[in-house]
Design an enzyme around this catalytic site. Structure first.
Site, short mmCIF file in Angstrom:
data_model
loop_
_atom_site.label_atom_id
_atom_site.label_comp_id
_atom_site.label_asym_id
_atom_site.label_seq_id
_atom_site.Cartn_x
_atom_site.Cartn_y
_atom_site.Cartn_z
N SER A 12 -8.16 -41.37 -2.47
CA SER A 12 -7.04 -40.86 -3.00
C SER A 12 -7.75 -40.21 -3.90
O SER A 12 -7.68 -39.03 -3.39
CB SER A 12 -6.46 -42.18 -3.40
OG SER A 12 -5.47 -41.68 -4.21
N HIS A 39 -4.37 -41.07 0.24
CA HIS A 39 -2.76 -41.32 -0.57
C HIS A 39 -2.54 -39.74 -0.86
O HIS A 39 -2.37 -39.10 -1.24
CB HIS A 39 -2.75 -41.88 -1.50
CG HIS A 39 -3.34 -43.25 -1.36
ND1 HIS A 39 -3.36 -43.98 -3.12
CD2 HIS A 39 -3.63 -44.18 -0.52
CE1 HIS A 39 -4.00 -45.27 -2.75
NE2 HIS A 39 -3.79 -45.63 -1.17
N ASP A 131 -7.19 -49.56 -5.52
CA ASP A 131 -6.83 -49.80 -3.98
C ASP A 131 -8.20 -49.06 -3.50
O ASP A 131 -8.84 -48.71 -3.39
CB ASP A 131 -5.87 -48.17 -3.64
CG ASP A 131 -5.00 -48.16 -4.90
OD1 ASP A 131 -4.32 -48.77 -4.23
OD2 ASP A 131 -4.37 -46.74 -5.76
#
Length: 345
Positions: A12, A39, A131
């Site tokens: 990310s 992401h 995440d």
């Protein structure tokens, strides 16, 4: 016996640099397929496949629905679509977001573990928040190999640190050295491993759904939480159905949006900040309107109205000052911008 021939990678914030370093270290004869989720913002297109293709010796492509996951090739999730693994192929879906993201790291990891079992190698790179942790626990639970970028090597250490906090991972190395490590891990025969949990099966099905999720698919997964979904304001269910040991607390709303507790807390903070800015703007407009009305009343010689509008103006201005000081205090500071906008074109 299955062999380790599928590598799933999640990143990310700070993930572009980590991914470039990762693919640069992959050998040209790597006998495994690689699936990557970073992401991304929902709009626009991504140049990530081109960037990664120029960064290493393996070809990189943007995944398409139904594409076979080929060994020796990097398959990159496109914006606004989950990248899932189904029967050795890539599946793209417009399923519910997870922690506000689509594609989502956990959705890829969970589907790979469900479909490929112990043959999966999970890799978590730079990113904020947590995440990838739940997905890595699912991979480990099925006997897969777990690899985490050394937090000291990551631009944002939140994701690697979260995995290390919840799981005794197999390897912790800098991103540039992961490729050499995988050279020795790929192709090894492994035990079949345990069956995927019922929760992993159901969540994989939710992520693959494109026509909407029914509430009766989500409610049985847990218990009411008394919290609201930041995406849709629906009621959140706290997931309790056979979660693997050590999984951080997670939630899903009745239309499927998924949140970890940490991501939910950040989203609530962002919503509160937006509400406070809205209140500040409204108070300033109220003070401005009262000031104008006071001027009109003064021109007419209506002293009582002048005093009334002056009090209203002063009260609104004082309240606005309080909110302004609160906003400038840094109370709503966020850990990181969780999307890689630097390579969306």
């Amino acid at each position: 016996m299955p062999t380790r021939d599928l590598i799933v990678v999640g990143a990310s914030a700070g993930g572009v640099e980590a991914l470039r370093s990762f693919v640069a270290g992959l050998p040209a004869d790597l006998d495994a397929a690689i699936a990557v989720v970073l992401h991304l913002p929902a709009g626009g297109t991504s140049a990530l496949a081109g960037i990664l293709g120029r960064s290493g010796s393996l070809p990189a492509v943007t995944a398409s629905d139904g594409m076979a996951l080929q060994r020796g090739r990097v398959h990159v999730a496109p914006p606004d679509h989950h990248l899932l693994v189904v029967d050795g192929s890539a599946r793209l879906s417009h399923g519910p977001t997870e922690n506000g993201h689509r594609p989502a790291v956990d959705a890829l990891f969970r589907s790979a573990a469900t479909a490929h079992g112990a043959g999966v190698i999970g890799v978590v790179l730079s990113g904020a928040l947590d995440d990838g942790t739940a997905g890595m626990l699912t991979i480990a639970g099925r006997g897969g190999l777990t690899v985490v970028q050394d937090p000291e090597d990551a631009l944002y250490d939140g994701m690697p640190t979260s995995v290390l906090r919840h799981l005794d991972v197999d390897h912790v190395v800098p991103s540039a050295k992961i490729g050499a490590l995988l050279r020795d891990c790929v192709g090894l025969r492994v035990d079949v491993g345990g069956e995927p949990s019922e929760l992993a099966r159901r969540e994989s099905a939710i992520a693959a759904t494109t026509g909407g999720v029914r509430s009766d698919e989500v409610i049985p997964l847990g218990r009411p939480s008394n919290f609201s979904c930041p995406d849709c304001d629906g009621n959140l269910v706290e997931l309790t159905l056979a979660e693997p040991d050590g999984v951080p607390k997670r939630f899903r709303c009745q239309v499927g949006h998924a949140w970890t507790a940490e991501a939910l807390l950040q989203a609530q903070g962002a919503a509160l900040e937006k509400a406070v800015w809205t209140a500040l703007r409204t108070l300033e407009e109220k003070a401005g309107l009262a000031r104008r009305m006071r001027g009109d009343a003064s021109a007419r010689g209506a002293d009582m109205l002048v005093r009334r509008f002056q009090r209203t103006e002063e009260e609104a201005a004082q309240a606005a000052d309080v909110l302004r000081r609160h906003l400038l205090s840094g109370t709503f500071a966020h850990p990181a911008d969780e999307v890689g906008e630097e390579f969306v074109t």
